[in-house]
Write a protein that holds these residues in place. Structure first.
Motif, PDB file in Angstrom:
ATOM      1  N   HIS B 293       1.003  -1.171   0.082  1.00 52.60           N
ATOM      2  CA  HIS B 293      -0.058  -0.187   0.055  1.00 52.60           C
ATOM      3  C   HIS B 293       0.845   1.168  -0.097  1.00 52.60           C
ATOM      4  CE1 HIS B 293      -3.692   2.258   0.687  1.00 52.60           C
ATOM      5  NE2 HIS B 293      -2.966   2.945   1.592  1.00 52.60           N
ATOM      6  N   MET B 294       1.845   1.350   0.863  1.00 50.05           N
ATOM      7  CA  MET B 294       2.702   2.380   0.736  1.00 50.05           C
ATOM      8  C   MET B 294       3.434   2.621  -0.412  1.00 50.05           C
ATOM      9  SD  MET B 294       4.009   1.754   4.606  1.00 50.05           S
ATOM     10  CE  MET B 294       5.648   2.885   4.672  1.00 50.05           C
ATOM     11  N   ARG B 295       3.890   1.489  -1.046  1.00 45.58           N
ATOM     12  CA  ARG B 295       4.751   1.633  -2.073  1.00 45.58           C
ATOM     13  C   ARG B 295       3.699   2.345  -3.414  1.00 45.58           C
ATOM     14  NH1 ARG B 295       6.262  -4.073  -4.560  1.00 45.58           N
ATOM     15  NH2 ARG B 295       7.448  -4.025  -2.510  1.00 45.58           N
ATOM     16  N   LYS B 296       2.568   1.705  -3.351  1.00 49.61           N
ATOM     17  CA  LYS B 296       1.687   2.678  -4.549  1.00 49.61           C
ATOM     18  C   LYS B 296       1.309   4.048  -4.184  1.00 49.61           C
ATOM     19  CE  LYS B 296      -3.003   1.534  -3.919  1.00 49.61           C
ATOM     20  NZ  LYS B 296      -4.096   0.724  -3.968  1.00 49.61           N
ATOM     21  N   GLU B 297       1.074   4.246  -2.599  1.00 50.07           N
ATOM     22  CA  GLU B 297       0.777   5.728  -2.345  1.00 50.07           C
ATOM     23  C   GLU B 297       1.952   6.549  -2.750  1.00 50.07           C
ATOM     24  OE1 GLU B 297      -2.129   7.130  -1.412  1.00 50.07           O
ATOM     25  OE2 GLU B 297      -3.186   5.115  -1.868  1.00 50.07           O
ATOM     26  N   LYS B 298       3.115   5.998  -2.570  1.00 46.38           N
ATOM     27  CA  LYS B 298       4.286   6.872  -2.720  1.00 46.38           C
ATOM     28  C   LYS B 298       4.392   7.471  -4.129  1.00 46.38           C
ATOM     29  CE  LYS B 298       9.356   5.746  -2.694  1.00 46.38           C
ATOM     30  NZ  LYS B 298      10.069   6.773  -1.865  1.00 46.38           N
ATOM     31  N   PHE B 299       3.993   6.753  -5.002  1.00 45.21           N
ATOM     32  CA  PHE B 299       3.969   6.845  -6.555  1.00 45.21           C
ATOM     33  C   PHE B 299       2.900   7.524  -6.844  1.00 45.21           C
ATOM     34  CE2 PHE B 299       7.697   3.855  -6.338  1.00 45.21           C
ATOM     35  CZ  PHE B 299       8.435   4.563  -7.314  1.00 45.21           C
ATOM     36  N   LEU B 300       1.559   7.119  -6.246  1.00 49.21           N
ATOM     37  CA  LEU B 300       0.486   7.779  -6.808  1.00 49.21           C
ATOM     38  C   LEU B 300       0.460   9.659  -6.208  1.00 49.21           C
ATOM     39  CD1 LEU B 300      -2.389   5.560  -5.718  1.00 49.21           C
ATOM     40  CD2 LEU B 300      -1.573   5.955  -8.151  1.00 49.21           C
ATOM     41  N   LYS B 301       1.254   9.679  -5.068  1.00 45.42           N
ATOM     42  CA  LYS B 301       1.172  11.060  -4.866  1.00 45.42           C
ATOM     43  C   LYS B 301       2.320  12.113  -5.452  1.00 45.42           C
ATOM     44  CE  LYS B 301       3.686  11.556  -0.477  1.00 45.42           C
ATOM     45  NZ  LYS B 301       4.448  10.340  -0.335  1.00 45.42           N
ATOM     46  N   MET B 302       3.076  11.290  -6.666  1.00 50.01           N
ATOM     47  CA  MET B 302       4.010  12.019  -7.002  1.00 50.01           C
ATOM     48  C   MET B 302       3.363  13.067  -8.324  1.00 50.01           C
ATOM     49  SD  MET B 302       7.666   9.972  -7.836  1.00 50.01           S
ATOM     50  CE  MET B 302       8.054   8.995  -6.143  1.00 50.01           C
ATOM     51  N   GLY B 303       3.708  14.175  -8.294  1.00 50.44           N
ATOM     52  CA  GLY B 303       3.035  14.866  -9.214  1.00 50.44           C
ATOM     53  C   GLY B 303       2.790  16.483  -8.742  1.00 50.44           C
ATOM     54  N   VAL B 304       3.185  17.463  -9.628  1.00 47.42           N
ATOM     55  CA  VAL B 304       2.849  18.984  -8.937  1.00 47.42           C
ATOM     56  C   VAL B 304       1.853  19.512 -10.242  1.00 47.42           C
ATOM     57  CG1 VAL B 304       4.241  21.127  -8.581  1.00 47.42           C
ATOM     58  CG2 VAL B 304       5.250  19.087  -8.003  1.00 47.42           C
ATOM     59  N   TYR B 305       0.653  20.040  -9.638  1.00 42.17           N
ATOM     60  CA  TYR B 305      -0.317  20.638 -10.486  1.00 42.17           C
ATOM     61  C   TYR B 305      -1.078  21.478  -9.797  1.00 42.17           C
ATOM     62  CZ  TYR B 305      -2.633  16.886  -7.834  1.00 42.17           C
ATOM     63  OH  TYR B 305      -3.049  15.854  -6.982  1.00 42.17           O
ATOM     64  N   ARG B 306      -1.858  22.351 -10.548  1.00 43.66           N
ATOM     65  CA  ARG B 306      -2.421  23.417  -9.804  1.00 43.66           C
ATOM     66  C   ARG B 306      -3.973  22.715  -9.713  1.00 43.66           C
ATOM     67  NH1 ARG B 306      -3.082  27.871 -13.594  1.00 43.66           N
ATOM     68  NH2 ARG B 306      -2.160  26.281 -15.103  1.00 43.66           N
ATOM     69  N   GLU B 307      -4.872  22.902  -8.746  1.00 41.00           N
ATOM     70  CA  GLU B 307      -6.005  22.402  -8.590  1.00 41.00           C
ATOM     71  C   GLU B 307      -7.050  23.687  -8.026  1.00 41.00           C
ATOM     72  OE1 GLU B 307      -6.483  18.959  -6.159  1.00 41.00           O
ATOM     73  OE2 GLU B 307      -8.483  18.608  -6.798  1.00 41.00           O
ATOM     74  N   GLU B 308      -7.886  23.935  -9.205  1.00 39.93           N
ATOM     75  CA  GLU B 308      -8.511  25.375  -9.089  1.00 39.93           C
ATOM     76  C   GLU B 308      -9.798  25.129  -8.951  1.00 39.93           C
ATOM     77  OE1 GLU B 308      -6.837  27.822 -12.234  1.00 39.93           O
ATOM     78  OE2 GLU B 308      -5.033  28.251 -11.202  1.00 39.93           O
TER      79      GLU B 308
END
Lengths: 270, 308
Positions: B293-308
């Motif tokens: 679960h942690m391995r998956k979450e580690k990569f799922l949260k990678m990303g920088v974007y705007r949320e407006e």
């Protein structure tokens, strides 16, 4: 789509376009009616994401999701111009704020989750906004028990987002992994062109992979390969038909038949 | 001290040559060490690219030789062939069984040619996945993966045999490997070719290694319209260990002495060994489902974007 040539006939002005395939002049409106496929040689002109959605989904059924996720500039990247200025300008002029449109709609009455890459937005490249939108779509499809359809048209990774772009390949593969376990059917549609990090992640992970006729699909671009190997490539190299004969796509489909072929598959689902 | 000097080490090379002429002048040695420290404390990103590519830099083979005992190499993808550009096997690390994956760059020109400079083919990635499954399922052992490649092999053959499909499959399937995975970037982390064996629970990076979506040269020629702008591209790409730590893409930077791993092999390899030991102790305590679960979450949260 390039080079719209205005040809003035006696009393009217008509827009014509030269086919990239057979070089014949085509009447633009007729080409549009033919879903942008040349009636003479079958050349598939590139579609915008909006046109693709229009051709694939039932009229008026599309409901866009995750539109609020927009490209950012994690590295403060500057090449010839600042990346920030580039994305701001595209957003202002074209209304796009990432290289994918995500949402849901119906295909001949069957509900699907649909993601369509927009080649017109920085070559459909895999940025973090696309990564996030597509990831959310995958989980939306799991939660709502929807088939997932992703149409790719992409040059690969978004260089201006550097390592963050590379990591989107891992992120999307993790999401697809969950969809494989808990979702329905994932149909990946490869259109011209699909390359690099896009091909080497979610695009090649479809339960069913359909390539649009004559589309160019690969990992490394043909120019890079020619420069590395100093050999001339075979004519059909990296075409949809080449991938079919090498066993990497399930079928090659002409654009006119795409909706119908997808419908058949969806109707087989229990 | 006798090593190939890099372009930014001109001053060092001068002192070195003077030392050769006056071996008895001890002040020169002092001056050498002082200059080395000066140069290495203000490296530009492209300097680090050159250190990461230094031919004498320790490669996966060196780490395997020094850190593992009873190493057994495993060959072949059971499909097409055995790609020598990726080395896979099983051995003991500090007395405990571990699996090993790594790009093989070769120690000399002959070897470098025979392993295609660490540019792997589809069968290399398929072998890596086969062996990772074998190690986790049959030996219940953790896996250590060493990244060091300019990128996947860009040839007709690699495309014909589905390099994109092989990498994509690994990116997905490594999320299902049920034992801990530690990834160490030891030299060049070249794009998809590196990431293909780069999914793990911890990502460590040597101080003078790089990890990037594209080479600075490739980026310069595509985005800057000029291949000679590699230095600018290297800066823009944020590809150093320090950059990647700041971006939260990697977990830990492994120290490397001033002068680089090619000058201080033993010390660097020891640092890598210590970091592996520390992380392994932490990871083996985590229950399998939590780990996955942690391995998956580690990569799922990678990303920088705007949320407006």
């Amino acid at each position: 789509m390039k080079k719209i040539v205005k040809v003035i006939t006696k009393n009217e002005s008509k827009e014509w376009i030269r086919c990239n395939g057979c070089k014949k002049l085509l009447y633009y409106e007729e080409l549009i009616e033919n879903k942008k496929v040349c009636p003479y040689c079958g050349y598939h002109f590139r579609l915008t994401a909006k046109e693709r959605i229009e051709y694939l989904l039932d009229n008026g059924s599309f409901k866009e999701l995750f539109r609020n996720i927009k490209s950012d500039d994690p590295l403060n990247f500057v090449d010839k111009e600042p990346y920030r200025a580039k994305i701001d300008e595209i957003e202002k002029n074209g209304g796009y704020s990432s290289s994918i449109i995500t949402g849901e709609g119906t295909i001949n009455g069957i509900n699907v989750a649909l993601g369509v890459l927009a080649f017109e937005y920085i070559g459909g490249s895999l940025g973090a906004a696309m990564g996030e939108k597509l990831t959310r779509l995958v989980y939306y499809a799991i939660e709502n028990n929807l088939p997932l359809i992703v149409v790719s048209a992409s040059g690969g990774a978004r260089m201006q987002e550097g390592i963050i772009s590379l990591m989107q390949m891992a992120k999307l593969s993790a999401a697809i992994n969950d969809y494989k376990k808990n979702g329905k059917l994932y149909i990946s549609i490869l259109t011209n062109p699909t390359y690099g990090g896009t091909t080497a992640s979610f695009a090649m992970l479809g339960d069913i992979i359909i390539a649009e006729s004559k589309a160019m699909i690969g990992f490394a671009g043909p120019r890079v390969i020619e420069q590395t190997t100093k050999k001339k490539l075979k004519e059909d190299f990296q075409t949809a038909e080449f991938l079919l004969s090498h066993g990497f796509v399930d079928m090659v489909v002409e654009r006119q038949n795409l909706k119908q072929e997808i419908t058949k598959l969806l109707e087989f689902l229990p | 001290m006798n090593t190939k000097f890099l372009p930014f080490e001109k001053d060092l090379e001068k002192i070195y040559l003077a030392m050769e002429r006056n071996p008895k002048d001890l002040s020169l040695k002092e001056s050498f060490n002082k200059t080395l420290k000066e140069i290495y404390s203000k490296l530009e990103p492209f300097d680090i690219v050159e250190i990461a590519r230094h031919p004498e830099r320790p490669h996966s083979e060196d780490y395997i030789q020094s850190l593992f005992t009873d190493f057994v190499e495993i060959h072949g993808d059971r499909c097409f062939g055995d790609d020598p550009s990726i080395i896979t096997g099983i051995g003991k690390f500090n007395g405990k069984v571990v699996g090993v994956l790594g790009h093989r760059k070769g120690q000399n020109l002959k070897e470098q040619l025979s392993v295609n400079f660490g540019m792997a083919n589809p069968e290399g990635y398929r072998k890596a996945l086969r062996v990772a499954k074998l190690i986790s399922e049959k030996f219940k052992a953790p896996i250590i993966s060493f990244l060091d490649t300019p990128g996947a092999n860009p040839t007709e053959g690699a495309e014909e045999r589905g390099i994109a499909s092989a990498i994509a499959t690994n990116l997905m399937e490594f999320f299902n490997i049920r034992t801990p995975i530690i990834v160490v970037v030891i030299g060049e982390g070249g794009s998809g070719g590196a990431l293909g064996i780069g999914i793990g629970d911890r990502i460590l990076m040597l101080k003078y290694s790089i990890y990037s979506v594209i080479s600075p040269e490739g980026c310069a020629s595509i985005l800057f319209g000029n291949a000679s702008k590699s230095k600018e591209a290297a800066k823009s790409l944020k590809l150093t260990a320090q950059d990647l730590k700041a971006l939260n893409v990697i977990d830990e930077i492994i120290e490397e002495p001033y002068g680089g791993a090619h000058r201080f092999k033993e010390e660097t390899i020891k640092n890598v060994g210590d970091a592996l030991e520390k992380n392994l102790i932490e990871l083996v305590k985590i229950p399998t489902e939590t780990l996955l679960h942690m391995r998956k979450e580690k990569f799922l949260k990678m990303g920088v974007y705007r949320e407006e």
